[in-house]
Design an enzyme around this catalytic site. Sequence first.
Site, PDB file in Angstrom:
ATOM      1  N   SER A 184      14.458  20.897  46.948  1.00  0.00           N
ATOM      2  CA  SER A 184      14.368  22.284  46.457  1.00  0.00           C
ATOM      3  C   SER A 184      15.522  23.161  46.956  1.00  0.00           C
ATOM      4  CB  SER A 184      13.070  22.932  46.946  1.00  0.00           C
ATOM      5  OG  SER A 184      11.975  22.113  46.721  1.00  0.00           O
ATOM      6  N   GLY A 194       7.489  25.366  46.757  1.00  0.00           N
ATOM      7  CA  GLY A 194       6.802  24.771  45.608  1.00  0.00           C
ATOM      8  C   GLY A 194       6.279  25.879  44.719  1.00  0.00           C
ATOM      9  N   SER A 195       5.094  25.660  44.157  1.00  0.00           N
ATOM     10  CA  SER A 195       4.501  26.599  43.211  1.00  0.00           C
ATOM     11  C   SER A 195       4.414  28.011  43.814  1.00  0.00           C
ATOM     12  CB  SER A 195       3.116  26.063  42.824  1.00  0.00           C
ATOM     13  OG  SER A 195       2.430  26.988  42.045  1.00  0.00           O
ATOM     14  N   SER A 202      15.763  18.502  51.590  1.00  0.00           N
ATOM     15  CA  SER A 202      14.772  18.913  50.585  1.00  0.00           C
ATOM     16  C   SER A 202      15.411  19.027  49.206  1.00  0.00           C
ATOM     17  CB  SER A 202      14.178  20.267  50.973  1.00  0.00           C
ATOM     18  OG  SER A 202      13.530  20.833  49.853  1.00  0.00           O
ATOM     19  N   ASP A 241      -1.593  21.960  51.947  1.00  0.00           N
ATOM     20  CA  ASP A 241      -2.558  22.125  53.044  1.00  0.00           C
ATOM     21  C   ASP A 241      -2.507  20.969  54.036  1.00  0.00           C
ATOM     22  OD1 ASP A 241      -3.954  24.638  52.190  1.00  0.00           O
ATOM     23  OD2 ASP A 241      -4.241  23.435  50.403  1.00  0.00           O
ATOM     24  N   GLU A 242      -2.363  19.737  53.511  1.00  0.00           N
ATOM     25  CA  GLU A 242      -2.408  18.581  54.416  1.00  0.00           C
ATOM     26  C   GLU A 242      -1.156  18.476  55.281  1.00  0.00           C
ATOM     27  OE1 GLU A 242      -2.465  18.466  51.118  1.00  0.00           O
ATOM     28  OE2 GLU A 242      -1.028  16.984  50.356  1.00  0.00           O
ATOM     29  N   HIS A 254      -4.393  29.982  51.576  1.00  0.00           N
ATOM     30  CA  HIS A 254      -5.701  29.320  51.384  1.00  0.00           C
ATOM     31  C   HIS A 254      -6.207  29.011  52.798  1.00  0.00           C
ATOM     32  CE1 HIS A 254      -8.813  26.745  49.921  1.00  0.00           C
ATOM     33  NE2 HIS A 254      -8.170  25.605  50.043  1.00  0.00           N
ATOM     34  N   GLY A 296       1.235  29.844  41.049  1.00  0.00           N
ATOM     35  CA  GLY A 296       2.506  30.464  41.408  1.00  0.00           C
ATOM     36  C   GLY A 296       3.244  31.063  40.219  1.00  0.00           C
TER      37      GLY A 296
HETATM   38  N1  LIG Z   1      -0.498  25.901  43.738  1.00  0.00           N
HETATM   39  C1  LIG Z   1      -1.024  27.116  43.619  1.00  0.00           C
HETATM   40  O1  LIG Z   1      -0.820  27.807  42.607  1.00  0.00           O
HETATM   41  C2  LIG Z   1      -1.858  27.718  44.728  1.00  0.00           C
HETATM   42  C3  LIG Z   1      -2.737  28.797  44.450  1.00  0.00           C
HETATM   43  C4  LIG Z   1      -3.386  29.433  45.536  1.00  0.00           C
HETATM   44  C5  LIG Z   1      -3.171  28.964  46.829  1.00  0.00           C
HETATM   45  N2  LIG Z   1      -2.350  27.903  47.044  1.00  0.00           N
HETATM   46  C6  LIG Z   1      -2.083  27.482  48.423  1.00  0.00           C
HETATM   47  O2  LIG Z   1      -0.699  27.712  48.693  1.00  0.00           O
HETATM   48  C7  LIG Z   1      -0.218  26.748  49.637  1.00  0.00           C
HETATM   49  C8  LIG Z   1       0.992  26.038  49.044  1.00  0.00           C
HETATM   50  O3  LIG Z   1       0.559  25.322  47.905  1.00  0.00           O
HETATM   51  P1  LIG Z   1       1.585  24.903  46.756  1.00  0.00           P
HETATM   52  O4  LIG Z   1       0.760  24.282  45.668  1.00  0.00           O
HETATM   53  O5  LIG Z   1       2.515  26.023  46.445  1.00  0.00           O
HETATM   54  O6  LIG Z   1       2.389  23.746  47.519  1.00  0.00           O
HETATM   55  P2  LIG Z   1       3.415  22.703  46.885  1.00  0.00           P
HETATM   56  O7  LIG Z   1       3.958  23.213  45.601  1.00  0.00           O
HETATM   57  O8  LIG Z   1       2.812  21.345  46.874  1.00  0.00           O
HETATM   58  O9  LIG Z   1       4.541  22.748  48.041  1.00  0.00           O
HETATM   59  C9  LIG Z   1       5.709  22.029  47.925  1.00  0.00           C
HETATM   60  C10 LIG Z   1       6.672  22.511  48.985  1.00  0.00           C
HETATM   61  O10 LIG Z   1       6.186  22.108  50.273  1.00  0.00           O
HETATM   62  C11 LIG Z   1       7.190  21.343  50.917  1.00  0.00           C
HETATM   63  N3  LIG Z   1       6.579  20.250  51.681  1.00  0.00           N
HETATM   64  C12 LIG Z   1       5.780  19.271  51.195  1.00  0.00           C
HETATM   65  N4  LIG Z   1       5.396  18.449  52.177  1.00  0.00           N
HETATM   66  C13 LIG Z   1       5.987  18.917  53.310  1.00  0.00           C
HETATM   67  C14 LIG Z   1       5.996  18.486  54.654  1.00  0.00           C
HETATM   68  N5  LIG Z   1       5.295  17.399  55.030  1.00  0.00           N
HETATM   69  N6  LIG Z   1       6.716  19.221  55.549  1.00  0.00           N
HETATM   70  C15 LIG Z   1       7.418  20.306  55.157  1.00  0.00           C
HETATM   71  N7  LIG Z   1       7.457  20.758  53.890  1.00  0.00           N
HETATM   72  C16 LIG Z   1       6.754  20.074  52.988  1.00  0.00           C
HETATM   73  C17 LIG Z   1       8.035  20.762  49.811  1.00  0.00           C
HETATM   74  O11 LIG Z   1       9.276  20.512  50.379  1.00  0.00           O
HETATM   75  P3  LIG Z   1      10.385  19.578  49.686  1.00  0.00           P
HETATM   76  O12 LIG Z   1      11.067  20.497  48.716  1.00  0.00           O
HETATM   77  O13 LIG Z   1      11.213  19.171  50.840  1.00  0.00           O
HETATM   78  O14 LIG Z   1       9.634  18.450  49.038  1.00  0.00           O
HETATM   79  C18 LIG Z   1       8.028  21.884  48.779  1.00  0.00           C
HETATM   80  O15 LIG Z   1       9.037  22.843  49.076  1.00  0.00           O
HETATM   81  C19 LIG Z   1      -1.415  25.835  49.921  1.00  0.00           C
HETATM   82  O16 LIG Z   1      -2.077  26.309  51.052  1.00  0.00           O
HETATM   83  C20 LIG Z   1      -2.298  26.004  48.684  1.00  0.00           C
HETATM   84  O17 LIG Z   1      -3.671  25.718  48.930  1.00  0.00           O
HETATM   85  C21 LIG Z   1      -1.678  27.277  46.024  1.00  0.00           C
END
Ligand SMILES: NC(=O)c1ccc[n+]([C@@H]2O[C@H](COP(=O)([O-])OP(=O)(O)OC[C@H]3O[C@@H](n4cnc5c(N)ncnc54)[C@H](OP(=O)(O)O)[C@@H]3O)[C@@H](O)[C@H]2O)c1
Length: 331
Positions: free
Chosen positions: A53, A26-27, A51, A83-84, A108, A134
């Site tokens: 992605s 993801g991000s 997936s 996180d969840e 995080h 990201g």
């Molecule tokens: N967003 C930010 O900029 C940011 C900033 C600082 C820290 N963080 C931390 O970084 C971490 C990731 O955050 P994010 O925002 O990058 O996440 P995100 O974009 O929501 O992650 C999406 C990815 O996770 C996969 N996914 C979703 N549910 C899943 C499941 N149940 N089992 C396996 N894979 C799953 C998805 O797979 P599919 O492709 O199969 O759907 C997709 O590849 C978190 O701990 C967050 O707190 C994020």
Amino acid sequence: MIEPIPAAELDPAALRGRRVAVLGFGSQGCAQALNLRDSGIDVAVGLRTGSASRAACAELGLLVETPESLARARDVFVMLVPDEAQPALYEGVLAPALRPGAALLFAHGYSIHYRALRPRPDLDVLMVAPLGIGEQVRRQYTRGRGVPGLVAVHQDATGGARALALGYAAANGHARAAVFETTFQAETETDLFAEQAVLCGGLTELITAAFETLVVAGYPDELAYFCCLHEVKLIADLVHSRGIAGMRRSISSTAAFGDATRGPRVIGATSRAAMRELLAEIRDGRFAAELDAEMAAGAPTIEDARRRAEAHPLETVGARLRRHMPWLEEG
Ligand SMILES: NC(=O)c1ccc[n+]([C@@H]2O[C@H](COP(=O)([O-])OP(=O)(O)OC[C@H]3O[C@@H](n4cnc5c(N)ncnc54)[C@H](OP(=O)(O)O)[C@@H]3O)[C@@H](O)[C@H]2O)c1
């Protein structure tokens, strides 16, 4: 006061010879997998079967496998799914398969701090938290720069967890800005507090209440939208790049006098008491318990807030006005 970690300690060599698996695309997953690859690190992306992605990831030339196959073959696991989703991924896939001495790396601290995920004692558990979304993590890296980052160690089974965190911070570009050392507890609690009091909860309520005040007083929605929402970015950009003092030197005397005399009436003793209450709920686990119940029930409160925002006049007038400014999408 915490000083940035000296540059000499931030050496991506600590990651060389380690086989990294970025779980999630993801991000953060997309940005970090590409940064690691461009820093010469052996990285593969773990995505569940089916997936959406998968194609994007392969198109960028990244090696893609399932988390199950990576769990047996790799030794640093970067938890970049939401996180969840992290506890189930750990319990179902990683815990039964990881080799002793493998590392779990978080962006995080939430899952670890609130004990939703309890790692085996023979694993290293560390955090490299980017201070940016990201898209910025990747954009700054490709320009030869980086966003700052936070590092922390929760569990050091091998004696090498801190060096690994610093090496990862360097490979992801954070050493080009500044890297600070913290704890999972401090990172999680401050991050949640800022989301609730300022970045998401506080800001959206402030904008909505101010817009409604003007509209109820008879002013057109369009004017209320421009001055209460659209112009937030102009001030946010100034505060971001120059600080509050720098912003105050850049605005008109009229704005500066209103700021100095009226701002403390909007955020007064009641708001400060509410902030202390939010922080107490974060620290004693009440917020995390409420969030667990919310997610177990299918996120009804989150969905309701999204529906209310979509139906609010701010959105109707905003959608109409943003059509005149297609350049907004460029940031
Ligand atoms: N967003 C930010 O900029 C940011 C900033 C600082 C820290 N963080 C931390 O970084 C971490 C990731 O955050 P994010 O925002 O990058 O996440 P995100 O974009 O929501 O992650 C999406 C990815 O996770 C996969 N996914 C979703 N549910 C899943 C499941 N149940 N089992 C396996 N894979 C799953 C998805 O797979 P599919 O492709 O199969 O759907 C997709 O590849 C978190 O701990 C967050 O707190 C994020």
